[in-house]
Design a protein around this motif. Sequence first.
Motif, PDB file in Angstrom:
ATOM      1  N   UNK A   1       1.447 -12.714  -4.029  1.00 26.56           N
ATOM      2  CA  UNK A   1       1.147 -11.980  -5.260  1.00 26.56           C
ATOM      3  C   UNK A   1       1.502 -12.809  -6.506  1.00 26.56           C
ATOM      4  N   UNK A   2       0.557 -12.917  -7.464  1.00 25.83           N
ATOM      5  CA  UNK A   2       0.863 -13.634  -8.719  1.00 25.83           C
ATOM      6  C   UNK A   2       1.128 -12.627  -9.823  1.00 25.83           C
TER       7      UNK A   2
ATOM      8  N   UNK B   1      -2.095 -10.271   0.285  1.00 24.06           N
ATOM      9  CA  UNK B   1      -1.709  -9.527   1.481  1.00 24.06           C
ATOM     10  C   UNK B   1      -0.194  -9.450   1.660  1.00 24.06           C
ATOM     11  N   UNK B   2       0.545 -10.225   0.884  1.00 29.01           N
ATOM     12  CA  UNK B   2       2.007 -10.197   0.989  1.00 29.01           C
ATOM     13  C   UNK B   2       2.610 -10.409  -0.394  1.00 29.01           C
TER      14      UNK B   2
ATOM     15  N   UNK C   1       0.816  -1.217   0.000  1.00 30.74           N
ATOM     16  CA  UNK C   1       0.000   0.000   0.000  1.00 30.74           C
ATOM     17  C   UNK C   1       0.847   1.264   0.000  1.00 30.74           C
ATOM     18  N   UNK C   2       2.001   1.177  -0.649  1.00 29.69           N
ATOM     19  CA  UNK C   2       2.872   2.350  -0.752  1.00 29.69           C
ATOM     20  C   UNK C   2       2.281   3.300  -1.786  1.00 29.69           C
ATOM     21  N   UNK C   3       2.051   4.539  -1.382  1.00 26.91           N
ATOM     22  CA  UNK C   3       1.557   5.512  -2.354  1.00 26.91           C
ATOM     23  C   UNK C   3       2.720   5.984  -3.217  1.00 26.91           C
TER      24      UNK C   3
ATOM     25  N   UNK D   1      -7.699   2.086  -6.068  1.00 29.73           N
ATOM     26  CA  UNK D   1      -6.316   1.636  -5.903  1.00 29.73           C
ATOM     27  C   UNK D   1      -6.191   0.539  -4.846  1.00 29.73           C
ATOM     28  N   UNK D   2      -6.938   0.684  -3.751  1.00 33.31           N
ATOM     29  CA  UNK D   2      -6.825  -0.295  -2.662  1.00 33.31           C
ATOM     30  C   UNK D   2      -7.325  -1.676  -3.085  1.00 33.31           C
TER      31      UNK D   2
END
Lengths: 348, 348
Positions: free
Chosen positions: A288-289, A283-284, A260-262, A276-277
């Motif tokens: 992530x695929x 969650x990690x 969640x880095x802007x 965006x969210x």
Amino acid sequence: MTPDSTEEQVLAAVRERRERVNAAIDEDLPLKEPERLWEASRYLLKAGGKRLRPTVSLLAAEAVADVPPLSVDYRTFPALDGGEVDVMAGALSLEVIQSFTLIHDDIMDDDALRRGVPAVHKAYDVDTAILAGDTLYSTAFEIMADTGAAPENGLEAMRMLAETCTRICEGQALDVEFEGRTEVLPEEYLEMVESKTAVLYGDAAATPAVLLGADDAVVDALYSYGINSGSAFQIQDDVLDLTVPSEQLGKQRGSDLVENKETLITLHARQQGVDVDGLVDADSAEELTDAEVEAAVETLNEAGSIEYAREKARSLVDQSKADLGVLPDNEARSLLEAIAEYLISRGY
Amino acid sequence: MTPDSTEEQVLAAVRERRERVNAAIDEDLPLKEPERLWEASRYLLKAGGKRLRPTVSLLAAEAVADVPPLSVDYRTFPALDGGEVDVMAGALSLEVIQSFTLIHDDIMDDDALRRGVPAVHKAYDVDTAILAGDTLYSTAFEIMADTGAAPENGLEAMRMLAETCTRICEGQALDVEFEGRTEVLPEEYLEMVESKTAVLYGDAAATPAVLLGADDAVVDALYSYGINSGSAFQIQDDVLDLTVPSEQLGKQRGSDLVENKETLITLHARQQGVDVDGLVDADSAEELTDAEVEAAVETLNEAGSIEYAREKARSLVDQSKADLGVLPDNEARSLLEAIAEYLISRGY
């Protein structure tokens, strides 16, 4: 100039100066008593690093003095008024400050790795890391005090160094503040990037001009060159996180989205109404695929957000090259232009 | 001079300068954006403090310039070569450094209280406290860069400030190292105290002499005055912990013994064969009884250890007063002598 030849030029310029910078670290920051403190203080500096900022600083000295690259000893560099200045000390001082900020940032972000080795607060402990950072902080000022520049120029370089450090702290505070805010404007993000990252490039480029006694116009232009190219570098980092395959990045592609880095990209997308969210479910970074990242990138592309960031970086680099116009047209200046170009053309 | 009149003189000198120092804090460190960072950075400075170091610095300026105390504006103080110097900025810079070291030390020692209020890492959080300390660090250099002194003097004051900060870090590292060692020589302890505590007094006293353009002999003498009186101050702290009733100390008498803190007293006692680790049985300051402390003090008295520390402090104060002999014989110099005397005559 093709991208390839730019990259080769830049990597050669960095490589040719790296050994000299590394030697200067051992000369100006020797291992001494209390040994554990100085070991911890030198640890990250000795762990490597491209030495891009010192290279910018040393090239700026050569551009200002209008001498061929590597033709003059950096320790006894000709000042414009005829004296001799240790421009290596100026360059090293900035690298030492960079090292201090990384050590303290890694504590604050609880990052375990840095430059492929455990962060100082992991290799030692948090208390030692705080103190090692504090030690480097003042050591950078000691090194900068000892360049042999004319006193008014030496004092001005010290003043600029102090101002740079305060701005870096403010940038770090803004970064933390933004994490807790629901809306951040792209201009606010750019202001944060400028403070947190780019001022150090600005100071690296401007310091030799100050020490050598160049006109204010030259000092200001080099500072602006550093600010603009340094900001472009950070924005490009955000673009690369989404567009470069994981193997090449050395970390999971798209990991900024999970954390969640802007970035300039997500802030632009929010303004375009993108959720965006909800871009990724993972969650990690491990969960992530690539398919998930691919879909997120497509959404961001449709909103024009990645292109927006690319164009912003491009225009900052163009500006940074224009800044150099006040300098004599010489080889060192061309290399500074090439470095600015490299900062956004690099693949990772 | 009776102890009472010394104390009254010193307290009056401190009181008369405190409001000016406090005003200078608001002028030179205003609350600005990012607000939370600057609030945290100013928090401890605004929480009070005697302002003993700035008082030493301001009196040193008056002694060197040979002007009556409080007769000249500290912001436009007459330099020896005719210019004007902001000696308040010099004094404030050292106070800001002191504040930074307290904030980071409290994190390292996990001390919850400071100056009667929660420590910065408790009032805010550890990350904010690290960053607030870092912000004060560079701000002190910014303030010192802006005294209006002749450039060579301004640069020298900056160089000394950097050196002082490095030595403080080394002193803190030695303090930590000694906790893990079975034997520490009294000379090593004194070296640690000098680095950790006394150099800041040395720099506070010498900085105005540098800024005003005094001879090296005067600069060196004032630095030595600060080192000697600052070391005496710390040794006296160790004596007071054992000899002053708890109500007067504001904490449990003898608490250093429970915390196994090595002092000049315990190190001397060890050399005399005293079983220092067995002096008290209590595991915490709360468990400690006055009778237990009384018995420990008797043992330490029999070994001559408390007297040894007292004599060491006494001789350091005598030396610090002798250091001032190179200065003109004036009221400010007398007040500096009185401060040295007060540092070991104070009851708590």
